[in-house]
Write an enzyme that holds these catalytic residues in place. Sequence first.
Site, short mmCIF file in Angstrom:
data_model
loop_
_atom_site.label_atom_id
_atom_site.label_comp_id
_atom_site.label_asym_id
_atom_site.label_seq_id
_atom_site.Cartn_x
_atom_site.Cartn_y
_atom_site.Cartn_z
N HIS A 240 21.70 -69.43 -26.26
CA HIS A 240 22.11 -69.04 -24.91
C HIS A 240 21.60 -70.02 -23.87
O HIS A 240 22.28 -70.31 -22.88
CB HIS A 240 21.59 -67.63 -24.61
CG HIS A 240 22.23 -66.97 -23.43
ND1 HIS A 240 21.54 -66.76 -22.25
CD2 HIS A 240 23.47 -66.45 -23.25
CE1 HIS A 240 22.34 -66.12 -21.40
NE2 HIS A 240 23.51 -65.94 -21.97
N CYS A 241 20.42 -70.58 -24.11
CA CYS A 241 19.78 -71.48 -23.14
C CYS A 241 20.57 -72.76 -22.92
O CYS A 241 20.48 -73.36 -21.84
CB CYS A 241 18.38 -71.84 -23.60
SG CYS A 241 17.25 -70.45 -23.82
N ILE A 242 21.32 -73.23 -23.92
CA ILE A 242 22.03 -74.50 -23.76
C ILE A 242 23.47 -74.32 -23.30
O ILE A 242 24.22 -75.31 -23.22
CB ILE A 242 22.01 -75.33 -25.07
CG1 ILE A 242 22.72 -74.60 -26.21
CG2 ILE A 242 20.58 -75.70 -25.45
CD1 ILE A 242 22.93 -75.46 -27.45
#
Length: 346
Positions: free
Chosen positions: A332-334
């Site tokens: 999700h972070c990228i």
Amino acid sequence: MNPAPPRFPAEWEPQSAILIAWPHAETDWADRLGEVEETYIALVAAITRFEPVLICVADDDLQTYAEARLRSARVDLSRVRFVPAAYDDTWLRDSGPISLRDGGGFRLLDFRFTGWGGKFEASRDDQLIEHLDETGTFLNSARQPIDFALEGGAIETDGEGTLLSTWQCLRERHPTAGREEITRRLASWLHQDRVLWLDHGYLEGDDTDAHIDTLARFAGPDAIVFQACEDPSDSHYAELKAMADEIAALRTREGKPYRLFPLPWARPIVDEGRRLAASYANFLIINGAVLMPAYGDEADSPAQAVLAEAFPDREVIAVPCRPLIWQNGSLHCITMQLPAGLVRQE
């Protein structure tokens, strides 16, 4: 008649594309670039089954290289669009736009990105939204600069006016502001009428100061998926148990308990003596599917089953993300979802 106010859509609402940035040797991925590229290839292959991908690239050479890698993996390049841009790193969840629907168009909230409170150089990342806006990447939209440090991974919305976040993260970014003030500001900028705060929850190896997207996520207006820890001997047990109790005490807008989906706990992953943050809560919802971070752990399959229960109308696809947690983030972070209508369909 007054126009409807802007609205912050939930991640499960229709999307036009997913925004990412391709890793390269000038980013922090340099030492393990080959490994992380394999994750990006798998990610793009999964997304393009359902919707387009918008990929930021540092220059023409990187675009040529990324195209060749994706082509060799038989990724559908007709659903891939490259956008030249300068960036310090590839954590687009935190440096990308937070998109609100505003009438028939969009409002792109451009909060300050400070490298998670000044931990890392982030000047180019802080200018990314402005650059994408100036180059005509988005349709029918207006950028709204906001001089306030906030990352996309720190907030979670149900699309109906309820925001979920962790007090630790916002307190670290704004140590002189009280909870009432920050609640008021977030509610105003994001057009939310409820802000639910968690006071517990953390992961070793996480340098975001407890982003909500590593801990607890909405799976609908009445459901929350969260990272649990069932091992009393693990250093996370007490804190994640306290977080689970907080989540169980939350109530929906109708005053009912949320339907809860605890995710299993992966065995400790240690790299050169450092515990890495392997959270299954860092999944990505796309059109018709949920992409789940997989870590090569025996808990991968049970986590996939929990997400299938929480999202029964979507296919749950495991994406190998163990290389990502070396740099303290995951799937999700990228990524950053872009709502339907925001990106031109080619």
